[in-house]
Design a protein around this motif. Structure first.
Motif, short mmCIF file in Angstrom:
data_model
loop_
_atom_site.label_atom_id
_atom_site.label_comp_id
_atom_site.label_asym_id
_atom_site.label_seq_id
_atom_site.Cartn_x
_atom_site.Cartn_y
_atom_site.Cartn_z
N HIS A 8 -5.35 4.08 -7.57
CA HIS A 8 -5.16 5.17 -8.50
C HIS A 8 -5.11 6.49 -7.75
CE1 HIS A 8 -5.96 2.96 -12.32
NE2 HIS A 8 -6.47 2.11 -11.44
N SER A 9 -4.54 7.49 -8.38
CA SER A 9 -4.51 8.81 -7.77
C SER A 9 -5.88 9.45 -7.88
CB SER A 9 -3.47 9.68 -8.47
OG SER A 9 -3.82 9.86 -9.82
N LEU A 10 -6.13 10.42 -7.00
CA LEU A 10 -7.44 11.05 -6.93
C LEU A 10 -7.84 11.69 -8.22
CD1 LEU A 10 -9.79 11.89 -5.08
CD2 LEU A 10 -8.51 13.96 -4.54
N SER A 11 -6.91 12.29 -8.94
CA SER A 11 -7.27 13.04 -10.14
C SER A 11 -7.42 12.18 -11.37
CB SER A 11 -6.21 14.13 -10.40
OG SER A 11 -4.96 13.55 -10.55
N SER A 102 -4.45 17.34 -4.38
CA SER A 102 -4.04 17.02 -3.01
C SER A 102 -5.19 16.37 -2.26
CB SER A 102 -3.61 18.30 -2.28
OG SER A 102 -2.59 18.99 -2.98
N TYR A 103 -4.88 15.36 -1.49
CA TYR A 103 -5.90 14.70 -0.66
C TYR A 103 -5.20 13.87 0.40
CZ TYR A 103 -4.80 10.53 -3.40
OH TYR A 103 -4.13 9.49 -4.00
N ASP A 104 -5.96 13.48 1.42
CA ASP A 104 -5.41 12.67 2.50
C ASP A 104 -6.52 11.81 3.07
OD1 ASP A 104 -4.13 11.57 4.68
OD2 ASP A 104 -3.02 13.40 5.14
N PRO A 138 -12.78 9.29 -6.29
CA PRO A 138 -13.12 7.87 -6.45
C PRO A 138 -14.44 7.50 -5.78
CG PRO A 138 -10.83 8.14 -5.79
CD PRO A 138 -11.46 9.48 -5.65
N ASP A 139 -15.02 6.40 -6.22
CA ASP A 139 -16.27 5.95 -5.62
C ASP A 139 -16.02 5.51 -4.17
OD1 ASP A 139 -15.43 3.20 -5.52
OD2 ASP A 139 -15.94 3.01 -7.63
N PRO A 140 -17.08 5.33 -3.39
CA PRO A 140 -16.90 5.02 -1.97
C PRO A 140 -16.07 3.78 -1.69
CG PRO A 140 -19.17 5.71 -2.38
CD PRO A 140 -18.50 5.57 -3.73
N VAL A 141 -16.23 2.74 -2.50
CA VAL A 141 -15.48 1.51 -2.26
C VAL A 141 -13.99 1.74 -2.46
CG1 VAL A 141 -15.07 -0.85 -3.07
CG2 VAL A 141 -17.42 0.01 -2.87
N LEU A 142 -13.64 2.41 -3.55
CA LEU A 142 -12.23 2.64 -3.82
C LEU A 142 -11.62 3.62 -2.82
CD1 LEU A 142 -9.82 2.01 -5.50
CD2 LEU A 142 -10.56 3.71 -7.19
N TRP A 143 -12.40 4.64 -2.42
CA TRP A 143 -11.89 5.56 -1.40
C TRP A 143 -11.56 4.80 -0.12
CZ3 TRP A 143 -10.78 10.78 -1.69
CH2 TRP A 143 -10.48 11.42 -0.47
N SER A 144 -12.43 3.84 0.24
CA SER A 144 -12.18 3.04 1.43
C SER A 144 -10.90 2.22 1.29
CB SER A 144 -13.38 2.11 1.68
OG SER A 144 -13.17 1.28 2.79
N ARG A 145 -10.67 1.67 0.12
CA ARG A 145 -9.44 0.91 -0.12
C ARG A 145 -8.21 1.82 -0.01
NH1 ARG A 145 -10.29 -1.80 -5.77
NH2 ARG A 145 -8.11 -2.37 -5.41
N MET A 146 -8.33 3.02 -0.54
CA MET A 146 -7.24 3.98 -0.43
C MET A 146 -6.98 4.34 1.03
SD MET A 146 -8.44 6.33 -3.65
CE MET A 146 -7.41 7.72 -3.28
N ALA A 147 -8.07 4.51 1.81
CA ALA A 147 -7.92 4.84 3.23
C ALA A 147 -7.25 3.70 3.99
CB ALA A 147 -9.29 5.15 3.82
N LEU A 193 2.42 11.02 -4.50
CA LEU A 193 1.56 10.16 -3.70
C LEU A 193 2.39 9.35 -2.71
CD1 LEU A 193 0.48 10.03 -6.93
CD2 LEU A 193 -1.37 8.83 -5.78
N SER A 194 1.77 9.08 -1.56
CA SER A 194 2.41 8.24 -0.54
C SER A 194 1.38 7.30 0.05
CB SER A 194 3.01 9.11 0.57
OG SER A 194 3.94 10.04 0.06
N TRP A 195 1.85 6.14 0.54
CA TRP A 195 0.96 5.18 1.19
C TRP A 195 1.78 4.34 2.16
CZ3 TRP A 195 2.09 5.47 -3.97
CH2 TRP A 195 2.86 4.44 -4.52
N LYS A 196 1.16 3.32 2.71
CA LYS A 196 1.78 2.53 3.76
C LYS A 196 3.13 1.94 3.35
CE LYS A 196 -2.12 0.89 6.56
NZ LYS A 196 -2.92 -0.32 6.95
#
Length: 230
Positions: A8-11, A102-104, A138-147, A193-196
């Motif tokens: 999901h997006s950050l917002s 905005s986030y990265d 997002p919570d830490p787990v989801l942020w890690s998945r996004m990373a 949004l962009s990702w791999k």
């Protein structure tokens, strides 16, 4: 065919204003906000979540637990810019919205994201609803998945304005705002949004913010409303 976003997006993670902060903010501008049915509904109603296009991964998140300590403010970190030195409410709200959208995750940890966002907040704890702002992350787990997917987003702000009901109330009683100098501003824009592997997604955004702008001081962010009022 557009690829599906891995998260999901950050917002998408605002969970509304906490009760005690909401009461403080309402009390601070009671002559304005309580007199307006639309804004009262906005302040006391439930939030609405915005989901990124074609999102696939479910998420369960919300405001950080009360046991989670507030991060120490920073002057800007990774993808989060420093708060601008702006004394005009609409201009500050537009900058704040762009920051929120905005986030990265490639160069900013969740803790650094929160700490940098905290620097945008008013230091007057009576009026600051940090939960409504930190709840955007997002919570830490989801942020890690996004990373893991190198997920990042940029924002383009189209416009910002005072909602009609707020302008009317100020016109009817200009002195009512002079206790806390909190202004209600709605901002509209677009988030990309962009990702791999070339994944992309975009959607329109809108947010209503409570911005504090005392005379002869730079503006600060007080809260994010749980729903948008135009």
């Amino acid at each position: 065919m557009r690829k599906r976003s891995p998260s999901h997006s950050l917002s998408s993670y605002g969970s509304g204003w906490s009760a005690n902060r909401r009461v403080a903010i309402i009390a601070a501008a009671v002559a304005i906000l309580l007199a307006i049915a639309g804004l009262v509904a906005m302040l006391t109603g439930g939030g609405t979540s915005h989901q990124a296009p074609d999102t696939a991964a479910p998420a369960q998140t919300g405001s950080p637990s009360s046991s989670e300590p507030d991060p120490k403010p920073s002057s800007g970190s990774g993808s989060v810019p420093k708060p601008p030195q702006i004394s005009e409410p609409v201009a500050y709200a537009k900058a704040a919205a762009q920051m929120l959208w905005s986030y990265d995750t490639r160069d900013t940890s969740r803790d650094k994201q929160l700490a940098a966002m905290r620097a945008w907040m008013t230091t007057e704890t009576k009026y600051a609803d940090w939960a409504s702002v930190s709840g955007q992350v997002p919570d830490p787990v989801l942020w890690s998945r996004m990373a893991d997917q190198n997920q990042h987003a940029i924002a383009h702000v189209i416009e910002g304005h005072y909602p009609g009901a707020f302008k009317q109330a100020v016109a009817e009683d200009p002195s009512a705002i002079t206790e806390a100098y909190i202004y209600v501003v709605t901002v509209n824009g677009k988030q990309t949004l962009s990702w791999k592997k070339g994944g992309v997604g975009a959607e329109e955004r809108a947010v209503t913010l409570a911005v504090q702008c005392r005379p002869n001081h730079d503006c600060t962010l007080a809260a994010i409303a749980p729903s948008v009022t135009q």
